[in-house]
Design a protein around this motif. Structure first.
Motif, mmCIF file in Angstrom:
data_model
loop_
_atom_site.group_PDB
_atom_site.id
_atom_site.type_symbol
_atom_site.label_atom_id
_atom_site.label_comp_id
_atom_site.label_asym_id
_atom_site.label_seq_id
_atom_site.Cartn_x
_atom_site.Cartn_y
_atom_site.Cartn_z
ATOM 1 N N ALA A 1 0.823 -1.218 0.000
ATOM 2 C CA ALA A 1 0.000 0.000 0.000
ATOM 3 C C ALA A 1 0.853 1.262 0.000
ATOM 4 C CB ALA A 1 -0.944 0.012 1.202
ATOM 5 N N GLY A 2 2.146 1.121 0.187
ATOM 6 C CA GLY A 2 3.043 2.280 0.241
ATOM 7 C C GLY A 2 3.928 2.211 1.465
ATOM 8 N N GLU A 3 3.738 3.155 2.371
ATOM 9 C CA GLU A 3 4.602 3.257 3.549
ATOM 10 C C GLU A 3 4.127 2.395 4.715
ATOM 11 O OE1 GLU A 3 7.538 4.921 3.541
ATOM 12 O OE2 GLU A 3 7.092 5.243 1.417
ATOM 13 N N GLU A 4 2.877 1.916 4.661
ATOM 14 C CA GLU A 4 2.304 1.204 5.805
ATOM 15 C C GLU A 4 2.013 -0.258 5.507
ATOM 16 O OE1 GLU A 4 -1.107 3.122 7.708
ATOM 17 O OE2 GLU A 4 -0.623 4.942 6.578
ATOM 18 N N TYR A 5 2.343 -1.089 6.472
ATOM 19 C CA TYR A 5 1.941 -2.499 6.459
ATOM 20 C C TYR A 5 0.419 -2.544 6.520
ATOM 21 C CZ TYR A 5 1.495 -7.239 8.506
ATOM 22 O OH TYR A 5 1.168 -8.538 8.783
ATOM 23 N N SER A 6 -0.202 -3.385 5.679
ATOM 24 C CA SER A 6 -1.658 -3.358 5.589
ATOM 25 C C SER A 6 -2.225 -4.738 5.265
ATOM 26 C CB SER A 6 -2.091 -2.374 4.502
ATOM 27 O OG SER A 6 -1.800 -2.920 3.216
ATOM 28 N N ILE A 7 -3.551 -4.761 5.122
ATOM 29 C CA ILE A 7 -4.206 -6.011 4.757
ATOM 30 C C ILE A 7 -3.779 -6.493 3.368
ATOM 31 C CG2 ILE A 7 -6.175 -5.768 6.323
ATOM 32 C CD1 ILE A 7 -7.842 -4.737 3.948
ATOM 33 N N ALA A 8 -3.269 -5.600 2.536
ATOM 34 C CA ALA A 8 -2.757 -6.042 1.226
ATOM 35 C C ALA A 8 -1.531 -6.937 1.415
ATOM 36 C CB ALA A 8 -2.418 -4.838 0.351
ATOM 37 N N ASP A 9 -0.667 -6.582 2.349
ATOM 38 C CA ASP A 9 0.508 -7.410 2.648
ATOM 39 C C ASP A 9 0.085 -8.736 3.281
ATOM 40 O OD1 ASP A 9 2.658 -5.369 2.032
ATOM 41 O OD2 ASP A 9 1.525 -4.299 3.569
ATOM 42 N N ILE A 10 -0.876 -8.646 4.205
ATOM 43 C CA ILE A 10 -1.361 -9.841 4.893
ATOM 44 C C ILE A 10 -1.976 -10.821 3.893
ATOM 45 C CG2 ILE A 10 -3.127 -10.669 6.509
ATOM 46 C CD1 ILE A 10 -2.521 -8.117 8.183
ATOM 47 N N ALA A 11 -2.703 -10.312 2.916
ATOM 48 C CA ALA A 11 -3.338 -11.174 1.923
ATOM 49 C C ALA A 11 -2.322 -11.841 1.002
ATOM 50 C CB ALA A 11 -4.338 -10.372 1.094
ATOM 51 N N THR A 12 -1.259 -11.130 0.688
ATOM 52 C CA THR A 12 -0.290 -11.616 -0.293
ATOM 53 C C THR A 12 0.770 -12.523 0.326
ATOM 54 O OG1 THR A 12 -0.668 -9.573 -1.527
ATOM 55 C CG2 THR A 12 1.285 -10.850 -2.130
ATOM 56 N N PHE A 13 1.190 -12.216 1.538
ATOM 57 C CA PHE A 13 2.301 -12.939 2.153
ATOM 58 C C PHE A 13 2.125 -14.466 2.179
ATOM 59 C CE2 PHE A 13 4.382 -14.853 5.824
ATOM 60 C CZ PHE A 13 5.701 -14.641 5.471
ATOM 61 N N PRO A 14 0.974 -14.998 2.607
ATOM 62 C CA PRO A 14 0.875 -16.468 2.662
ATOM 63 C C PRO A 14 1.054 -17.152 1.309
ATOM 64 C CG PRO A 14 -0.890 -15.471 3.930
ATOM 65 C CD PRO A 14 -0.222 -14.361 3.161
ATOM 66 N N TRP A 15 0.796 -16.416 0.239
ATOM 67 C CA TRP A 15 0.981 -16.990 -1.097
ATOM 68 C C TRP A 15 2.441 -16.917 -1.538
ATOM 69 C CZ3 TRP A 15 -2.300 -20.006 -3.493
ATOM 70 C CH2 TRP A 15 -3.635 -19.975 -3.111
ATOM 71 N N VAL A 16 3.170 -15.924 -1.079
ATOM 72 C CA VAL A 16 4.564 -15.732 -1.512
ATOM 73 C C VAL A 16 5.523 -16.606 -0.709
ATOM 74 C CG1 VAL A 16 6.438 -14.026 -1.673
ATOM 75 C CG2 VAL A 16 4.138 -13.432 -2.451
ATOM 76 N N ARG A 17 5.174 -16.865 0.550
ATOM 77 C CA ARG A 17 6.089 -17.704 1.353
ATOM 78 C C ARG A 17 6.186 -19.085 0.713
ATOM 79 N NH1 ARG A 17 2.323 -18.906 6.561
ATOM 80 N NH2 ARG A 17 1.017 -20.364 5.428
ATOM 81 N N SER A 18 7.184 -19.818 1.066
ATOM 82 C CA SER A 18 7.480 -21.135 0.488
ATOM 83 C C SER A 18 7.662 -21.060 -1.028
ATOM 84 C CB SER A 18 6.387 -22.151 0.842
ATOM 85 O OG SER A 18 6.208 -22.227 2.233
ATOM 86 N N PRO A 19 8.491 -20.122 -1.511
ATOM 87 C CA PRO A 19 8.643 -19.943 -2.956
ATOM 88 C C PRO A 19 9.205 -21.175 -3.663
ATOM 89 C CG PRO A 19 10.357 -18.749 -1.786
ATOM 90 C CD PRO A 19 9.390 -19.252 -0.747
ATOM 91 N N GLU A 20 9.958 -21.991 -2.948
ATOM 92 C CA GLU A 20 10.533 -23.184 -3.567
ATOM 93 C C GLU A 20 9.448 -24.128 -4.076
ATOM 94 O OE1 GLU A 20 9.743 -23.806 0.692
ATOM 95 O OE2 GLU A 20 10.892 -22.266 -0.339
ATOM 96 N N ARG A 21 8.261 -24.065 -3.488
ATOM 97 C CA ARG A 21 7.148 -24.902 -3.962
ATOM 98 C C ARG A 21 6.735 -24.525 -5.373
ATOM 99 N NH1 ARG A 21 2.123 -25.406 -0.503
ATOM 100 N NH2 ARG A 21 1.852 -27.140 -1.924
ATOM 101 N N ARG A 22 7.040 -23.303 -5.789
ATOM 102 C CA ARG A 22 6.687 -22.835 -7.128
ATOM 103 C C ARG A 22 7.918 -22.690 -8.013
ATOM 104 N NH1 ARG A 22 4.412 -20.236 -3.375
ATOM 105 N NH2 ARG A 22 5.765 -18.430 -3.555
ATOM 106 N N GLY A 23 9.052 -23.204 -7.562
ATOM 107 C CA GLY A 23 10.275 -23.105 -8.350
ATOM 108 C C GLY A 23 10.806 -21.683 -8.432
ATOM 109 N N ILE A 24 10.529 -20.878 -7.422
ATOM 110 C CA ILE A 24 10.937 -19.469 -7.396
ATOM 111 C C ILE A 24 12.116 -19.294 -6.451
ATOM 112 C CG2 ILE A 24 10.204 -17.157 -6.634
ATOM 113 C CD1 ILE A 24 8.928 -17.927 -9.276
ATOM 114 N N ASP A 25 13.110 -18.553 -6.897
ATOM 115 C CA ASP A 25 14.221 -18.134 -6.052
ATOM 116 C C ASP A 25 14.009 -16.651 -5.764
ATOM 117 O OD1 ASP A 25 16.584 -17.434 -4.817
ATOM 118 O OD2 ASP A 25 17.875 -18.077 -6.482
#
Length: 193
Positions: free
Chosen positions: A155-179
């Motif tokens: 969202a810019g300068e503040e931690y928000s629900i946008a970060d909360i929504a996205t983070f669980p999908w980005v963690r464990s990147p190796e499951r998607r072949g992402i470095d």
């Protein structure tokens, strides 16, 4: 106390994280999606879409019981219930937060989920589908990386629900072949969260 009908998946974790961050009392009602609990009548009474998560707030608007499904709707509700916490107060920041929340809902979640299905769970491995969703997962990481190379949070300068929504999908990147080293803005953000 809010009832959270959920299971430990990226979509479920969004609500779990927000409730913890906001300090709102809740209890989990496990919906074992591997066992088919999402099709039981008591769950379908809360969400006609038979997808987790869903909440029941006995103290909803006007002191009335509220049932709510769809993780983004739940995150917005929890933010507003807590006086607007985890959502920027200024109008531009608020709309940027909602923009990136919708980016997660319309892009990251569905496309990462399709990758997971075709690459890990599909009985028949379809090279076209795996390649298509591999490319889309990488493209979405590039979009996130561009944004997170410019600002600390979605969202810019503040931690928000946008970060909360996205983070669980980005963690464990190796499951998607992402470095994540290939996406330094995303890596900084991921490690910070």
């Amino acid at each position: 106390m809010i009832e959270v009908w959920s299971w430990p998946t990226p979509n479920g974790h969004k609500v779990h994280i927000a409730l913890e961050e906001l300090g709102i009392p809740y209890k989990i009602i496990p919906i074992n999606i591997g066992a088919g609990d999402q099709f039981k009548p008591e769950f379908l009474a809360i969400t006609p879409n038979h997808r987790i998560p869903a909440i029941v707030d006995p103290d909803g608007p006007g002191g009335n019981k509220l049932t709510l499904f769809e993780s983004a709707a739940i995150l917005i509700y929890l933010s507003e219930k807590s006086g607007g916490r985890l959502m920027p107060k200024d109008p531009v920041g608020r709309y940027k937060c909602l923009e990136w929340l919708m980016f997660q809902m319309g892009g990251v979640g569905p496309m990462f989920g399709q990758y997971n299905h075709f690459a890990a769970y599909a009985v028949e491995k379809l090279p076209y589908a795996i390649e298509r969703y591999t490319n889309e997962v990488k493209r979405l990481h590039r979009v996130l990386d561009h944004r997170l190379s410019e600002v600390p949070y979605l969202a810019g300068e503040e931690y928000s629900i946008a970060d909360i929504a996205t983070f669980p999908w980005v963690r464990s990147p190796e499951r998607r072949g992402i470095d994540l080293a290939e996406y330094p803005g995303v890596k900084r953000w991921h490690d910070q969260i």
